[in-house]
Design a protein around this motif. Sequence first.
Motif, PDB file in Angstrom:
ATOM      1  N   ASP A 148       1.212  -1.027  -0.037  1.00  0.00           N
ATOM      2  CA  ASP A 148      -0.023  -0.030  -0.129  1.00  0.00           C
ATOM      3  C   ASP A 148       0.678   1.228  -0.153  1.00  0.00           C
ATOM      4  O   ASP A 148       2.002   1.288  -0.064  1.00  0.00           O
ATOM      5  N   HIS A 149      -0.007   2.678   0.090  1.00  0.00           N
ATOM      6  CA  HIS A 149       0.944   3.223   0.369  1.00  0.00           C
ATOM      7  C   HIS A 149       2.496   4.186   1.203  1.00  0.00           C
ATOM      8  O   HIS A 149       3.343   4.506   0.879  1.00  0.00           O
TER       9      HIS A 149
ATOM     10  N   TYR B 292      -5.178  -1.388   2.099  1.00  0.00           N
ATOM     11  CA  TYR B 292      -3.634  -2.416   1.978  1.00  0.00           C
ATOM     12  C   TYR B 292      -4.942  -3.841   1.386  1.00  0.00           C
ATOM     13  O   TYR B 292      -4.402  -4.732   0.623  1.00  0.00           O
TER      14      TYR B 292
ATOM     15  N   SER C 111      -3.115   7.900  -0.420  1.00  0.00           N
ATOM     16  CA  SER C 111      -4.133   6.636   0.427  1.00  0.00           C
ATOM     17  C   SER C 111      -4.765   5.330  -0.191  1.00  0.00           C
ATOM     18  O   SER C 111      -5.427   5.986  -0.977  1.00  0.00           O
TER      19      SER C 111
ATOM     20  N   ARG D 211       6.696   1.276   8.091  1.00  0.00           N
ATOM     21  CA  ARG D 211       6.908   1.855   9.510  1.00  0.00           C
ATOM     22  C   ARG D 211       7.936   1.196  10.946  1.00  0.00           C
ATOM     23  O   ARG D 211       7.807   1.391  11.908  1.00  0.00           O
TER      24      ARG D 211
ATOM     25  N   CYS E 193       3.145  -3.112   3.808  1.00  0.00           N
ATOM     26  CA  CYS E 193       1.915  -1.849   4.107  1.00  0.00           C
ATOM     27  C   CYS E 193       3.292  -1.631   5.245  1.00  0.00           C
ATOM     28  O   CYS E 193       3.900  -1.350   5.474  1.00  0.00           O
ATOM     29  N   GLY E 194       2.054  -0.398   6.447  1.00  0.00           N
ATOM     30  CA  GLY E 194       2.782   0.814   6.992  1.00  0.00           C
ATOM     31  C   GLY E 194       3.734  -0.199   8.082  1.00  0.00           C
ATOM     32  O   GLY E 194       5.307  -0.169   8.855  1.00  0.00           O
ATOM     33  N   THR E 195       2.747  -1.151   8.935  1.00  0.00           N
ATOM     34  CA  THR E 195       3.531  -2.292  10.304  1.00  0.00           C
ATOM     35  C   THR E 195       3.002  -3.583   9.524  1.00  0.00           C
ATOM     36  O   THR E 195       4.741  -4.221   9.778  1.00  0.00           O
ATOM     37  N   GLY E 196       2.210  -4.078   8.358  1.00  0.00           N
ATOM     38  CA  GLY E 196       3.027  -5.081   8.176  1.00  0.00           C
ATOM     39  C   GLY E 196       1.473  -5.768   8.057  1.00  0.00           C
ATOM     40  O   GLY E 196       1.034  -6.818   7.492  1.00  0.00           O
ATOM     41  N   ILE E 197       1.434  -5.035   9.305  1.00  0.00           N
ATOM     42  CA  ILE E 197      -0.380  -6.112   9.628  1.00  0.00           C
ATOM     43  C   ILE E 197      -1.591  -6.665   9.113  1.00  0.00           C
ATOM     44  O   ILE E 197      -1.989  -7.657   8.806  1.00  0.00           O
ATOM     45  N   GLY E 198      -1.203  -5.581   8.435  1.00  0.00           N
ATOM     46  CA  GLY E 198      -2.903  -5.409   7.904  1.00  0.00           C
ATOM     47  C   GLY E 198      -3.316  -5.963   6.797  1.00  0.00           C
ATOM     48  O   GLY E 198      -3.535  -7.014   6.082  1.00  0.00           O
TER      49      GLY E 198
HETATM   50  O1  LIG Z   1      -1.725  -2.621   9.105  1.00  0.00           O
HETATM   51  C1  LIG Z   1      -2.233  -1.394   8.398  1.00  0.00           C
HETATM   52  C2  LIG Z   1      -0.714  -0.882   7.631  1.00  0.00           C
HETATM   53  O2  LIG Z   1      -0.002  -0.741   8.606  1.00  0.00           O
HETATM   54  C3  LIG Z   1      -1.256   0.438   7.035  1.00  0.00           C
HETATM   55  O3  LIG Z   1      -0.105   1.026   5.803  1.00  0.00           O
HETATM   56  C4  LIG Z   1      -1.259   1.712   7.727  1.00  0.00           C
HETATM   57  O4  LIG Z   1      -2.948   1.678   8.617  1.00  0.00           O
HETATM   58  C5  LIG Z   1      -2.005   3.155   6.768  1.00  0.00           C
HETATM   59  O5  LIG Z   1      -2.348   4.016   7.549  1.00  0.00           O
HETATM   60  P1  LIG Z   1      -2.533   5.341   7.217  1.00  0.00           P
HETATM   61  O6  LIG Z   1      -3.401   5.263   6.323  1.00  0.00           O
HETATM   62  O7  LIG Z   1      -2.501   6.121   8.289  1.00  0.00           O
HETATM   63  O8  LIG Z   1      -1.604   5.861   5.901  1.00  0.00           O
END
Ligand SMILES: O=C[C@H](O)[C@H](O)[C@H](O)COP(=O)(O)O
Length: 148
Positions: A8-9, A42, A39, A109, A65-70
């Motif tokens: 994702d972004h 994911y 934005s 992140r 992604c930001g954390t990899g979790i989603g």
């Molecule tokens: O698990 C989800 C990911 O880390 C996404 O990359 C994150 O939630 C995106 O956050 P935002 O919309 O605030 O950039």
Amino acid sequence: MKVAIASDHGGIHIREEIKSLLNDLQIPFEDFGCECSTSVDYPDYALPVAEKVARGEFDRGILICGTGIGMSIAANKVKGIRCALVHDVYSAKLTRQHNDTNMLAMGERVIGPGLAREIAQTWLTSEFEGGRHQNRIGKIAEYEGKHS
Ligand SMILES: O=C[C@H](O)[C@H](O)[C@H](O)COP(=O)(O)O
């Protein structure tokens, strides 16, 4: 081996680093986005890539992604996918040796591109050990077969 990759972004820089690694290792891959830095959601990237791996169109998938979790939560909803969220080299090796993971998720992140590259290289080059680990994976697959 053929690899599908997406982010994702929040994961575009590590995605570029992993593409460079795949080129260096001469591993064929396809990049499924995202195309832009605005934005995005994911699951729109994790689910299609996971389905391609589950169907056998690709041997492995890598999601960022930001954390990899989603990304990892979404990918693991797809039948046949074992996606590991990994932020250290030891787990990258063990999740191949013990869990035979077919997808890897990382968070931009959380870790930098250098460590992400090392993790991905370890994950791509480590082999499943089978044996007792095969029995355990078999139990997950059996549950999946009954409940999905
Ligand atoms: O698990 C989800 C990911 O880390 C996404 O990359 C994150 O939630 C995106 O956050 P935002 O919309 O605030 O950039």
